[in-house]
Scaffold this motif. Structure first.
Motif, short mmCIF file in Angstrom:
data_model
loop_
_atom_site.label_atom_id
_atom_site.label_comp_id
_atom_site.label_asym_id
_atom_site.label_seq_id
_atom_site.Cartn_x
_atom_site.Cartn_y
_atom_site.Cartn_z
N PRO A 64 -26.42 12.76 -17.67
CA PRO A 64 -26.92 11.39 -17.51
C PRO A 64 -25.82 10.33 -17.61
CG PRO A 64 -27.58 12.31 -19.64
CD PRO A 64 -27.03 13.44 -18.84
N LEU A 65 -24.76 10.62 -18.41
CA LEU A 65 -23.66 9.67 -18.49
C LEU A 65 -22.95 9.54 -17.16
CD1 LEU A 65 -22.14 10.59 -21.98
CD2 LEU A 65 -23.70 8.72 -21.41
N TYR A 66 -22.72 10.69 -16.50
CA TYR A 66 -22.12 10.66 -15.17
C TYR A 66 -23.03 9.93 -14.19
CZ TYR A 66 -18.53 14.04 -16.57
OH TYR A 66 -17.48 14.66 -17.17
N GLY A 67 -24.34 10.16 -14.33
CA GLY A 67 -25.28 9.49 -13.45
C GLY A 67 -25.22 7.98 -13.62
N LEU A 68 -25.15 7.52 -14.87
CA LEU A 68 -25.05 6.08 -15.13
C LEU A 68 -23.75 5.51 -14.59
CD1 LEU A 68 -26.43 5.84 -18.79
CD2 LEU A 68 -27.51 4.96 -16.70
N ALA A 69 -22.65 6.24 -14.78
CA ALA A 69 -21.35 5.78 -14.28
C ALA A 69 -21.37 5.69 -12.76
CB ALA A 69 -20.24 6.71 -14.75
N LEU A 70 -21.97 6.69 -12.11
CA LEU A 70 -22.05 6.69 -10.65
C LEU A 70 -22.92 5.54 -10.15
CD1 LEU A 70 -21.26 8.15 -8.05
CD2 LEU A 70 -23.33 9.55 -8.29
N ALA A 71 -24.03 5.30 -10.84
CA ALA A 71 -24.90 4.19 -10.45
C ALA A 71 -24.19 2.85 -10.62
CB ALA A 71 -26.18 4.21 -11.29
N PHE A 73 -20.93 2.34 -10.53
CA PHE A 73 -19.91 2.24 -9.49
C PHE A 73 -20.54 1.88 -8.15
CE2 PHE A 73 -17.33 4.26 -6.14
CZ PHE A 73 -16.14 3.58 -6.33
N GLY A 74 -21.68 2.49 -7.84
CA GLY A 74 -22.37 2.18 -6.59
C GLY A 74 -22.81 0.73 -6.54
N TRP A 75 -23.32 0.23 -7.69
CA TRP A 75 -23.74 -1.18 -7.73
C TRP A 75 -22.56 -2.11 -7.52
CZ3 TRP A 75 -22.56 -5.35 -10.91
CH2 TRP A 75 -23.39 -6.46 -10.78
N LEU A 76 -21.41 -1.80 -8.12
CA LEU A 76 -20.23 -2.64 -7.94
C LEU A 76 -19.77 -2.62 -6.49
CD1 LEU A 76 -18.18 -1.75 -11.16
CD2 LEU A 76 -19.31 -3.93 -10.65
N CYS A 77 -19.81 -1.46 -5.84
CA CYS A 77 -19.44 -1.37 -4.43
C CYS A 77 -20.38 -2.20 -3.57
CB CYS A 77 -19.44 0.09 -3.97
SG CYS A 77 -18.11 1.09 -4.68
N PHE A 80 -19.69 -5.84 -4.15
CA PHE A 80 -18.47 -6.27 -3.50
C PHE A 80 -18.67 -6.41 -1.99
CE2 PHE A 80 -14.50 -5.29 -1.27
CZ PHE A 80 -13.67 -6.26 -1.81
N TYR A 81 -19.38 -5.46 -1.41
CA TYR A 81 -19.55 -5.45 0.05
C TYR A 81 -20.50 -6.54 0.52
CZ TYR A 81 -19.93 -3.49 4.76
OH TYR A 81 -19.88 -3.30 6.12
N TYR A 82 -21.59 -6.74 -0.23
CA TYR A 82 -22.61 -7.69 0.19
C TYR A 82 -22.60 -8.99 -0.60
CZ TYR A 82 -24.72 -3.92 2.92
OH TYR A 82 -24.94 -2.94 3.84
N GLY A 83 -21.85 -9.04 -1.69
CA GLY A 83 -21.86 -10.23 -2.53
C GLY A 83 -21.23 -11.44 -1.86
N ARG A 84 -21.67 -12.61 -2.25
CA ARG A 84 -21.15 -13.87 -1.71
C ARG A 84 -20.34 -14.60 -2.78
NH1 ARG A 84 -26.91 -15.87 0.92
NH2 ARG A 84 -26.96 -14.37 2.66
N VAL A 85 -19.28 -15.25 -2.33
CA VAL A 85 -18.43 -16.02 -3.24
C VAL A 85 -18.88 -17.47 -3.22
CG1 VAL A 85 -16.08 -16.79 -3.73
CG2 VAL A 85 -16.47 -14.48 -2.86
N ILE A 86 -19.15 -18.03 -4.39
CA ILE A 86 -19.54 -19.44 -4.50
C ILE A 86 -18.49 -20.14 -5.36
CG2 ILE A 86 -21.33 -21.06 -5.16
CD1 ILE A 86 -22.16 -19.13 -2.94
#
Length: 476
Positions: A64-71, A73-77, A80-86
Motif C-alpha cells: 500500500p505504501l508503494y501504491g500511495l507513492a505511485l498515486a 506521483f501520478g497526481w503530480l504528473c 504538471f501537465y494540466y495545471g494552470r499557472v496564475i
C-alpha cells in the motif's frame, strides 16, 4: 531448561538485516530475549519467527505504501501537465520596495499599504493628461470566472456594470443600478432564465435589452415602458467578455479578431498573469512603439528579477536578452484601429551564442486589447493582453497564454508565464512612478513614439470624459 520460546526458529546469526518497515519487530524480539522471553510471551502469535516471515510481512506492508507513492506521483504528473499557472499582483506589490527600504519597513508591515498610498497621492502625474477612458472594446471579465446562472458586479471605465450569464449560457452586460430604488443588481441579484432579478424588490430585467419584464407586487400586472436599464453591447471571445465603450453611442463597434485555435479548442489555456498598474492607459501599449526601452529595461538577464535597482549584477552578465523591434501604424487599406509590432527576441550567452529565439507579431486592436502571436522553437503560442481602466490612473492588465497541448508546452508555457511576468514587472516599476508628458522631448530615433501617439489619438472623442472630471467623480 526454560520455557520454549515462540521465536525458537528465529536465528539472528543466520539472518540478513530485516527490511526497514519491520526492523522495529526485530528490536522487540531482541528485547524480549534479553528479558527471559517475557515480551516473546506477550507477542506470541504476532511476531514473524524467521527472515522469510519478516520479508513476507514486509511485502504486505510495503504494497500500500508503494501504491500511495505511485498515486502521488501520478497526481503530480497530472497537475504538471494540466495545471494552470496564475501569477497575480496587487497595486502595491510591485515597484515600491525602494520606499519600503527607505522607511525600513517589511513587506508584511501593517503601515505598508498606507505608506505606499501616501506616496501615490504625492506623485505629480503630469499636466494635460488625455481622457482616461478611451473608446473601444475592453475586456471586463474573464469567461471562466462567470458560471451559468451567476451575476457579478464589475466597476471599470467610470461605469458600474452587472455582468451575468443567462440559463442559455449567454453573457449579458447591463447598468448595475435598478431604476426603482437604486439597488445594485450585481450584489445579490438572481439570474432567472435570460433575466436578472433585483435583490431589493424582485423587479426583473431582461439581459437582451434591459427592459423590466416583471414587478411581482404590481396589482395591475403592467410594467412601465420606462422601467429599464441600459443594455451594453458585449461580446464573448478568446476567453474574455468584452464591452463596447464609446461616448458617442451612435458609433458602431468594429469587429474583434477571433483566434480560431482558441475558439475551436485546438489550443488550450495554460495560465495567466494579472496586475494592477498605476498609470494612464496610453502609457502601457506605448511600450510597443518605444523600441529603445527594450534593451535598457529588458536586456538584463531575467534571472535577476524585476527590481530595476538590482537587475544588472556582474554575475548575470553571462546571458543577456537581445531585441529587434518595429512598430507600424495601419496602412491605407488596413483597419484604422489595428496597429502592428514585429519583434524578435533571442537570449545570448556571453553576447555571442544565440538560443531560444521567439518571433512575435503583436496586433494592437483598439486602445485596450493586444494579440501577441508567437513562434517558438517548440511551436506556436499566443498571449492575449487586455488593459482596462479601473480608475483614471489604475489599469487592470491581464495576459492569458494559449498553445497546443503537448509535453513540451507543459514545461515551456509555465516558464514563459514566469518570464513574461518578470519582464512586465520591470515596466511596472517605471509606470507606477512616471509622469505623463504631453509633449515629450523626442529625438529622431524616437519617431515611432510620435507616430504611435497620433494613431492612438483616434480613440478619444470631443465628448470623452476628461481626466479632471473623472478624478472629481471619484474624489467626491
Amino acid at each position: 531448561m526454560g520455557e520454549e520460546s515462540c521465536c525458537d526458529d528465529y536465528h539472528p546469526e543466520r539472518s540478513v538485516q530485516a527490511p526497514w518497515s519491520l526492523r522495529w519487530l526485530q528490536l522487540l524480539v531482541a528485547a524480549g530475549t534479553s528479558r527471559n522471553g517475557s515480551l516473546e510471551r506477550t507477542f506470541k502469535g504476532f511476531l514473524p519467527v524467521s527472515v522469510e516471515d519478516l520479508q513476507a510481512a514486509d511485502a504486505i506492508i510495503r504494497l500500500p505504501l508503494y501504491g500511495l507513492a505511485l498515486a502521488a506521483f501520478g497526481w503530480l504528473c497530472w497537475k504538471f501537465y494540466y495545471g494552470r499557472v496564475i501569477w497575480k499582483r496587487d497595486l502595491t506589490d510591485i515597484g515600491f520596495n525602494h520606499m519600503l527600504d527607505n522607511e525600513r519597513m517589511g513587506k508584511n508591515d501593517r503601515q505598508r499599504a498606507h505608506t505606499i498610498n501616501r506616496l501615490r497621492r504625492l506623485r505629480r502625474v503630469g499636466q494635460r493628461i488625455p481622457p482616461p477612458y478611451p473608446n473601444g472594446w475592453f475586456g471586463i471579465l474573464e469567461s471562466e470566472t462567470l458560471a451559468r446562472g451567476q451575476a457579478r458586479s464589475v466597476d471599470c471605465l467610470g461605469q458600474n456594470f452587472v455582468v451575468f450569464r443567462s440559463a442559455s449560457g449567454e453573457a449579458c452586460v447591463l447598468d448595475a443600478y435598478c431604476p426603482h430604488l437604486g439597488a445594485n443588481l450585481g450584489v445579490g441579484g438572481t439570474v432567472r432564465g435570460d433575466c436578472i432579478e433585483c435583490p431589493f424588490h424582485h423587479w426583473t430585467f431582461s439581459g437582451k435589452d434591459g427592459q423590466c419584464t416583471n414587478i411581482p407586487y404590481s396589482k395591475s400586472g403592467t410594467v412601465p415602458k420606462v422601467a429599464k436599464v441600459k443594455k451594453w453591447r458585449s461580446l464573448e471571445a478568446n476567453g474574455f467578455i468584452f464591452v463596447w465603450h464609446h461616448v458617442d453611442e451612435e458609433v458602431e463597434p468594429w469587429q474583434l479578431p477571433i483566434v480560431a485555435e482558441i475558439e475551436d479548442g485546438r489550443w488550450v489555456y495554460y495560465g495567466k498573469n494579472e496586475f494592477l498598474v498605476n498609470a494612464h492607459i496610453q502609457d502601457i501599449p506605448e511600450n510597443g512603439a518605444d523600441v529603445a526601452h527594450l534593451s535598457a529595461v529588458h536586456g538584463p538577464n531575467m534571472l535577476t528579477g524585476s527590481d530595476i535597482r538590482y537587475y544588472r549584477p556582474a554575475w548575470a552578465d553571462f546571458g543577456m536578452h537581445a531585441w529587434q523591434a518595429s512598430w507600424n501604424a495601419p496602412e491605407e487599406n488596413d483597419p484604422p484601429h489595428i496597429a502592428r509590432m514585429d519583434l524578435k527576441h533571442t537570449f545570448r550567452f556571453f553576447n555571442k551564442v544565440e538560443v531560444c529565439t521567439v518571433n512575435v507579431k503583436a496586433f494592437q486592436v483598439g486602445p485596450g486589447y493586444v494579440q501577441l502571436m508567437m513562434q517558438t522553437s517548440i511551436g506556436p503560442m499566443v498571449a492575449l493582453q487586455t488593459v482596462t481602466p479601473v480608475e483614471p490612473l489604475v489599469q487592470k492588465v491581464i495576459h492569458r497564454f494559449y498553445a497546443p497541448r503537448n509535453l513540451g508546452n507543459a514545461f515551456f508555457q509555465k516558464f514563459a508565464i514566469w518570464a513574461e511576468s518578470v519582464m512586465f514587472e520591470r515596466d511596472m516599476m517605471i509606470w507606477n512612478h512616471k509622469q505623463f508628458i504631453e509633449s515629450p522631448l523626442l529625438i529622431k530615433e524616437d519617431r515611432l513614439i510620435r507616430a504611435y501617439r497620433k494613431w492612438y489619438g483616434q480613440f478619444y472623442s470631443e465628448n470623452s470624459t476628461s481626466y479632471t472630471m473623472a478624478k472629481e467623480n471619484l474624489d467626491w
